[in-house]
Write a protein that holds these residues in place. Structure first.
Motif, PDB file in Angstrom:
ATOM      1  N   ALA A 120      30.006  76.696  49.616  1.00 24.92           N
ATOM      2  CA  ALA A 120      30.650  75.733  49.746  1.00 24.92           C
ATOM      3  C   ALA A 120      29.856  74.302  49.459  1.00 24.92           C
ATOM      4  O   ALA A 120      30.471  73.552  48.719  1.00 24.92           O
ATOM      5  CB  ALA A 120      30.926  75.695  51.242  1.00 24.92           C
ATOM      6  N   ALA A 166      33.787  66.325  52.958  1.00 23.27           N
ATOM      7  CA  ALA A 166      33.579  67.959  53.118  1.00 23.27           C
ATOM      8  C   ALA A 166      34.765  68.548  52.601  1.00 23.27           C
ATOM      9  O   ALA A 166      35.754  67.823  52.475  1.00 23.27           O
ATOM     10  CB  ALA A 166      33.413  68.290  54.503  1.00 23.27           C
ATOM     11  N   LYS A 212      29.943  64.910  62.009  1.00 29.02           N
ATOM     12  CA  LYS A 212      28.628  65.236  62.655  1.00 29.02           C
ATOM     13  C   LYS A 212      28.310  66.599  62.939  1.00 29.02           C
ATOM     14  O   LYS A 212      27.031  66.804  63.178  1.00 29.02           O
ATOM     15  CB  LYS A 212      28.691  64.288  63.937  1.00 29.02           C
ATOM     16  CG  LYS A 212      29.514  64.706  64.836  1.00 29.02           C
ATOM     17  CD  LYS A 212      29.365  64.128  66.237  1.00 29.02           C
ATOM     18  CE  LYS A 212      30.469  64.443  67.480  1.00 29.02           C
ATOM     19  NZ  LYS A 212      30.330  64.097  68.630  1.00 29.02           N
ATOM     20  N   ASP A 213      29.249  67.414  63.120  1.00 26.05           N
ATOM     21  CA  ASP A 213      29.037  68.727  63.259  1.00 26.05           C
ATOM     22  C   ASP A 213      28.493  69.452  62.225  1.00 26.05           C
ATOM     23  O   ASP A 213      28.230  70.735  62.565  1.00 26.05           O
ATOM     24  CB  ASP A 213      30.268  69.286  63.858  1.00 26.05           C
ATOM     25  CG  ASP A 213      31.422  69.240  62.728  1.00 26.05           C
ATOM     26  OD1 ASP A 213      31.562  68.393  61.984  1.00 26.05           O
ATOM     27  OD2 ASP A 213      32.361  70.193  62.456  1.00 26.05           O
ATOM     28  N   ILE A 214      28.443  68.844  60.952  1.00 24.13           N
ATOM     29  CA  ILE A 214      27.951  69.825  59.790  1.00 24.13           C
ATOM     30  C   ILE A 214      26.869  68.988  59.149  1.00 24.13           C
ATOM     31  O   ILE A 214      26.573  69.405  58.021  1.00 24.13           O
ATOM     32  CB  ILE A 214      29.113  70.234  58.898  1.00 24.13           C
ATOM     33  CG1 ILE A 214      29.811  68.801  58.499  1.00 24.13           C
ATOM     34  CG2 ILE A 214      30.120  71.018  59.478  1.00 24.13           C
ATOM     35  CD1 ILE A 214      30.954  69.121  57.375  1.00 24.13           C
ATOM     36  N   TRP A 261      28.257  78.918  53.108  1.00 22.97           N
ATOM     37  CA  TRP A 261      27.887  77.511  53.247  1.00 22.97           C
ATOM     38  C   TRP A 261      27.182  77.470  51.787  1.00 22.97           C
ATOM     39  O   TRP A 261      26.845  76.132  51.261  1.00 22.97           O
ATOM     40  CB  TRP A 261      26.959  77.144  54.378  1.00 22.97           C
ATOM     41  CG  TRP A 261      27.721  76.576  55.511  1.00 22.97           C
ATOM     42  CD1 TRP A 261      27.953  77.327  56.559  1.00 22.97           C
ATOM     43  CD2 TRP A 261      28.478  75.443  55.420  1.00 22.97           C
ATOM     44  NE1 TRP A 261      28.908  76.539  57.393  1.00 22.97           N
ATOM     45  CE2 TRP A 261      29.096  75.288  56.958  1.00 22.97           C
ATOM     46  CE3 TRP A 261      28.431  74.025  54.736  1.00 22.97           C
ATOM     47  CZ2 TRP A 261      29.775  74.075  57.102  1.00 22.97           C
ATOM     48  CZ3 TRP A 261      28.994  73.078  55.048  1.00 22.97           C
ATOM     49  CH2 TRP A 261      29.704  72.951  56.460  1.00 22.97           C
ATOM     50  N   ALA A 298      37.615  71.024  53.400  1.00 20.70           N
ATOM     51  CA  ALA A 298      37.923  71.547  54.645  1.00 20.70           C
ATOM     52  C   ALA A 298      38.221  73.138  54.673  1.00 20.70           C
ATOM     53  O   ALA A 298      38.611  73.650  53.262  1.00 20.70           O
ATOM     54  CB  ALA A 298      39.401  70.938  54.921  1.00 20.70           C
ATOM     55  N   GLY A 354      41.334  64.549  62.518  1.00 18.08           N
ATOM     56  CA  GLY A 354      40.054  64.594  62.092  1.00 18.08           C
ATOM     57  C   GLY A 354      39.789  64.495  60.375  1.00 18.08           C
ATOM     58  O   GLY A 354      39.242  63.711  60.022  1.00 18.08           O
ATOM     59  N   HIS A 355      40.618  65.365  59.994  1.00 19.73           N
ATOM     60  CA  HIS A 355      40.701  65.528  58.724  1.00 19.73           C
ATOM     61  C   HIS A 355      40.821  64.151  57.974  1.00 19.73           C
ATOM     62  O   HIS A 355      40.486  63.583  56.800  1.00 19.73           O
ATOM     63  CB  HIS A 355      41.428  66.657  57.976  1.00 19.73           C
ATOM     64  CG  HIS A 355      41.018  68.131  58.363  1.00 19.73           C
ATOM     65  ND1 HIS A 355      41.625  68.800  59.181  1.00 19.73           N
ATOM     66  CD2 HIS A 355      39.791  68.670  58.107  1.00 19.73           C
ATOM     67  CE1 HIS A 355      40.968  69.876  59.478  1.00 19.73           C
ATOM     68  NE2 HIS A 355      40.043  70.044  58.788  1.00 19.73           N
ATOM     69  N   ASP A 367      37.485  74.628  51.117  1.00 21.35           N
ATOM     70  CA  ASP A 367      36.501  75.604  51.473  1.00 21.35           C
ATOM     71  C   ASP A 367      37.168  77.087  51.776  1.00 21.35           C
ATOM     72  O   ASP A 367      37.863  77.041  52.596  1.00 21.35           O
ATOM     73  CB  ASP A 367      35.664  75.035  52.662  1.00 21.35           C
ATOM     74  CG  ASP A 367      34.359  76.006  52.819  1.00 21.35           C
ATOM     75  OD1 ASP A 367      34.145  77.026  52.288  1.00 21.35           O
ATOM     76  OD2 ASP A 367      33.609  75.804  53.761  1.00 21.35           O
ATOM     77  N   HIS A 426      30.154  60.769  60.073  1.00 19.00           N
ATOM     78  CA  HIS A 426      31.162  60.149  60.734  1.00 19.00           C
ATOM     79  C   HIS A 426      31.252  60.717  62.338  1.00 19.00           C
ATOM     80  O   HIS A 426      30.862  61.943  62.120  1.00 19.00           O
ATOM     81  CB  HIS A 426      32.413  59.672  60.052  1.00 19.00           C
ATOM     82  CG  HIS A 426      33.432  61.199  59.939  1.00 19.00           C
ATOM     83  ND1 HIS A 426      33.792  61.985  60.746  1.00 19.00           N
ATOM     84  CD2 HIS A 426      33.159  61.888  58.563  1.00 19.00           C
ATOM     85  CE1 HIS A 426      34.171  62.981  60.069  1.00 19.00           C
ATOM     86  NE2 HIS A 426      33.764  62.992  58.968  1.00 19.00           N
ATOM     87  N   HIS A 457      44.518  68.088  60.435  1.00 17.74           N
ATOM     88  CA  HIS A 457      44.661  67.302  61.834  1.00 17.74           C
ATOM     89  C   HIS A 457      44.176  65.925  61.483  1.00 17.74           C
ATOM     90  O   HIS A 457      43.635  65.560  60.463  1.00 17.74           O
ATOM     91  CB  HIS A 457      44.100  67.968  62.974  1.00 17.74           C
ATOM     92  CG  HIS A 457      42.708  68.249  62.827  1.00 17.74           C
ATOM     93  ND1 HIS A 457      41.628  67.437  62.690  1.00 17.74           N
ATOM     94  CD2 HIS A 457      41.946  69.660  62.669  1.00 17.74           C
ATOM     95  CE1 HIS A 457      40.498  68.127  62.427  1.00 17.74           C
ATOM     96  NE2 HIS A 457      40.780  69.518  62.735  1.00 17.74           N
ATOM     97  N   HIS A 495      24.393  69.869  55.486  1.00 17.90           N
ATOM     98  CA  HIS A 495      24.182  68.915  54.643  1.00 17.90           C
ATOM     99  C   HIS A 495      22.951  68.178  54.503  1.00 17.90           C
ATOM    100  O   HIS A 495      22.582  67.759  53.464  1.00 17.90           O
ATOM    101  CB  HIS A 495      25.250  67.852  54.867  1.00 17.90           C
ATOM    102  CG  HIS A 495      26.694  68.438  54.106  1.00 17.90           C
ATOM    103  ND1 HIS A 495      27.462  69.040  55.103  1.00 17.90           N
ATOM    104  CD2 HIS A 495      27.299  68.026  53.170  1.00 17.90           C
ATOM    105  CE1 HIS A 495      28.443  69.302  54.452  1.00 17.90           C
ATOM    106  NE2 HIS A 495      28.367  68.768  53.234  1.00 17.90           N
TER     107      HIS A 495
END
Ligand code: MSP
Length: 520
Positions: free
Chosen positions: A235, A12, A266-268, A232, A14, A23-24, A52, A294, A21, A272
Motif C-alpha cells: 500500500a 491515504a 493520526k492512526d496510521i 502495508w 482507503a 472521516g474519509h 488499498d 490530521h 464515511h 508513514h
C-alpha cells in the motif's frame, strides 16, 4: 509550466472493504484544499488518491459477503470514486492497488529490497490486528477490562499469528530514522505526532514481517508462490508506483518525487513515519517532505463506529449541505491536526451564519445594490477614504499573507478564520457606510462604497477557491473574472475591478439551510 517547485500531494488510500464515511470525506477535503491552494499559488501539482485493495481484512469481508475480493474492491472503489467527484476533488490520479501497473511496481520494489540485502526469510510469531493490518508487541497491548480481550492501543482486537515470513531489516534503520527526525523537524506534523513517533522508535525497532502465508489475497512475492506481500509494504508503495516507479526516468517520478505532503490520519503514522521512510532509505530514494497527520472526527462527541451505529455517510452530509458548504464546514470546524466533532445542529448553524448570513449576504446585498442603483455596471469610485483604503488593503494584500502563513503551518481552520475576518470587516463596513442612506444623501459616495465592496468580494472570491470551488466560481463569474485571472497573484490593487464592468442582478450563492429540510 511554472517556475515554482512542483508539488506532489497524496491522501491515504482507503481500504476497499467498506463505503466511505465522514472521516474519509474529511481527509479528501483537506488534501484537495491543499492541492488547490498550491495550484492557485502557481505550482505544478500532482494530487493522488485511491484504494488499498489487498490484505486479510478485505479477504475476510469478501468471504463474509459471499463475493470474491476483487468484486468487493470493484464495488467499493466505484463508490469511493463517485464520492471524490461529489466532493469536487481535483485529483490527478485515482490509484488502485490491484491494478497490474501497481502490482508490477511493488514486485520490482521487493526485488530491489532483496538485492540490497534488506529482506530475509524467518518465522513470525506474534500479535496481529486484522482491522489495522498491523503487528504489535506484547508490551504495547492493553486488556479490555470488560472482556479480558487483548487490544491494540487503538482498541482493535489482535490474534496470535505464527507463520513462515520474510522480514525487512527495520531494526537496521533505527539510528538513521532518529537522525532524520531530528534534522528534519517538518517531516512529521503536528509536533505531538512527531514526539509520539520519536519515542516509539527510541523504544527499539524490531524487524518487520513483510509477507504472509495464511491467505493469498495480496501481491505475490516474486519467486515464492506461497507468500503474498504484507499489505502495508504494497500500500505505501502506491505513492511511488503511481508516478512511474520503478522507472526512475519516468517524467512524473522525476518531477514529483520526493512528495511534498502525505496527508493521513493520526492512526496510521507509524506506517508513514517509520516503515515508509525506512523502505525508501532501503531503496536509496529521498524521503517525502512532510507527513501531515490530521485528527479524527467524532460524531456528536462519540467515536464513530459501526457497533455504535453512529457512522455518518458523506451522502447524507452532501444532501444537507452540498459539496461547497460541507467542505467549508469540515475545514473550519475541525481543528487542523487535532480531533474534531461533527454535530448536525451545530453544523447547520455554522453554515448558515458564516456562509448564508456572512459571505452570502455581503455578496448578495452589494451586487444587488449595484445592479439596481448603478444600471448593472460597476460605478467609477471617487477618492478613497481611510476606511476604504483599510478594507482594500486587507482584501488585496493582508488576508492572503495571513492565510498563507497559516497554510504553511498546517493551521487550516485558522486560515479560514483569517478569510472570515475579512468577511466580518466588510459586513461591518457596509453597516457603517450605509450605502442605502448614501443613495439619497450622497450618491457619489455611494458609488465609491459599492466599488470598494465589489472589489473586496472579488478578493474574497479568489481566496475561497480552494475551499468552495463552485461557490467561488459563481461569485467570480458574476464579477466577470476570467479563469486566467483567478490565481493568487491577482490579489493586488493592480488587478482591481475596472469601473464599467457589467454587474447583472446576482443569484444567491449560499441558500440558507432550514432545519426541517435537514430533518427529513
Ligand atoms: N488503507 C489504509 C491506508 C493506507 S495508506 C498507504 C487505511 N485505510 S482507511 O480506510 O482505514 O483510512 C483511510 C484514511 O481515513 C486514513 O488516513 C484514516 O486515518 C482516515 N480516517 C479513518 N477514520 C477517520 C475518522 N473518523 N476521522 C478522520 N479520519 C479518519 O488506513
Amino acid at each position: 509550466m511554472s517556475d515554482k517547485k512542483p508539488y506532489y500531494i497524496t491522501t491515504a488510500i482507503a481500504y476497499a472493504n467498506g463505503a466511505p464515511h465522514i472521516g474519509h470525506a474529511y481527509e479528501f477535503i483537506v488534501a484537495d484544499f491543499m492541492a488547490r491552494f498550491k495550484r492557485l499559488d502557481g505550482h505544478d501539482v500532482f494530487f493522488q488518491t485511491g484504494m488499498d485493495e489487498f490484505g486479510q481484512k478485505i479477504a475476510q469481508t469478501a468471504e463474509k459477503q459471499g463475493i470474491s475480493p476483487q468484486e468487493l474492491c470493484d464495488r467499493n472503489a466505484a463508490i469511493f470514486e463517485d464520492m471524490t467527484q461529489k466532493l469536487e476533488m481535483s485529483h490527478d490520479k485515482f490509484i488502485r492497488t490491484t491494478s497490474k501497473a501497481h502490482q508490477e511496481s511493488v514486485q520490482a520494489i521487493w526485488k530491489r529490497l532483496e538485492e540490497n540485502g534488506d529482506i530475509y526469510l524467518d518465522k513470525y510469531a506474534g500479535w496481529y490486528s486484522v482491522r489495522e493490518e498491523g503487528y504489535f508487541d506484547e508490551k504495547e497491548l492493553v486488556t479490555d477490562p470488560a472482556t479480558g480481550q487483548k487490544l491494540t492501543p487503538n482498541g482493535t482486537e489482535v490474534e496470535w499469528v505464527e507463520e513462515e515470513s520474510f522480514f525487512f531489516k527495520l531494526s537496521a534503520y533505527e539510528e538513521r530514522l532518529l537522525k532524520y527526525y531530528e534534522s528534519n523537524p517538518q517531516f512529521i506534523v503536528p509536533e505531538t505526532r512527531r514526539n509520539e513517533i520519536v519515542s516509539f522508535v527510541k523504544s527499539g525497532l524490531r524487524d518487520l514481517s513483510v509477507s504472509r502465508t495464511n491467505f493469498n489475497w495480496g501481491v505475490p512475492v516474486p519467486g515464492h508462490d506461497a507468500h503474498v506481500m504484507y499489505v502495508w509494504l504494497d500500500a505505501l508503495s502506491n505513492y511511488i508506483s503511481g508516478i512511474g516507479y520503478p522507472d526512475e526516468k519516468d517524467a512524473r517520478f522525476q518531477k514529483f518525487w520526493p512528495a511534498a505532503d502525505h496527508v493521513v490520519g493520526k492512526d496510521i503514522i507509524r506506517f508513514h513515519c517509520v516503515y515508509w521512510p525506512a523502505f525508501l532509505m532501503a531503496l536509496n530514494l529521498p524521503l517525502p517532505e512532510t507527513v501531515f497527520a490530521h485528527g479524527f472526527i467524532n460524531v456528536a462527541g462519540k467515536k464513530m463506529s459501526k457497533s455504535a451505529g453512529n457512522v455518518v455517510a458523506p451522502d447524507r452530509l452532501l444532501e444537507i449541505f452540498g459539496a461547497d458548504s460541507l467542505r467549508y464546514l469540515l475545514l473550519r470546524d475541525i481543528p487542523s491536526g487535532q480531533d474534531g466533532n461533527y454535530a448536525e445542529d451545530h453544523a447547520i448553524q455554522r453554515v448558515n451564519s458564516d456562509l448564508s448570513n456572512g459571505l452570502g449576504n455581503l455578496a448578495q446585498r452589494t451586487l444587488s445594490m449595484i445592479a439596481k442603483n448603478c444600471d448593472e455596471v460597476l460605478p467609477e469610485p471617487n477618492a478613497f477614504t481611510e476606511e476604504d483604503l483599510a478594507l482594500l488593503d486587507r482584501a488585496q494584500l493582508q488576508t492572503l499573507k495571513a492565510v498563507r502563513e497559516k497554510f504553511e503551518n498546517y493551521r487550516f481552520h485558522e486560515a479560514l478564520q483569517e478569510i472570515w475576518k475579512l468577511v466580518d470587516e466588510a459586513n461591518g463596513y457596509v453597516d457603517a457606510q450605509a450605502p442605502w442612506t448614501l443613495k439619497k444623501e450622497d450618491p457619489e459616495r455611494m458609488k465609491t462604497v459599492l466599488y470598494v465592496l465589489a472589489e473586496t468580494i472579488r478578493c474574497l472570491g479568489l481566496l475561497i477557491q480552494p475551499i468552495m470551488p463552485t461557490a467561488s466560481d459563481k461569485i467570480l463569474a458574476q464579477l466577470g473574472i476570467s479563469k486566467g485571472d483567478r490565481y493568487f497573484t491577482k490579489l493586488s490593487s493592480e488587478y482591481a475591478l475596472k469601473a464599467g464592468t457589467p454587474i447583472p442582478k446576482p443569484q444567491g450563492v449560499f441558500p440558507r439551510i432550514e432545519v426541517e429540510q435537514a430533518a427529513e
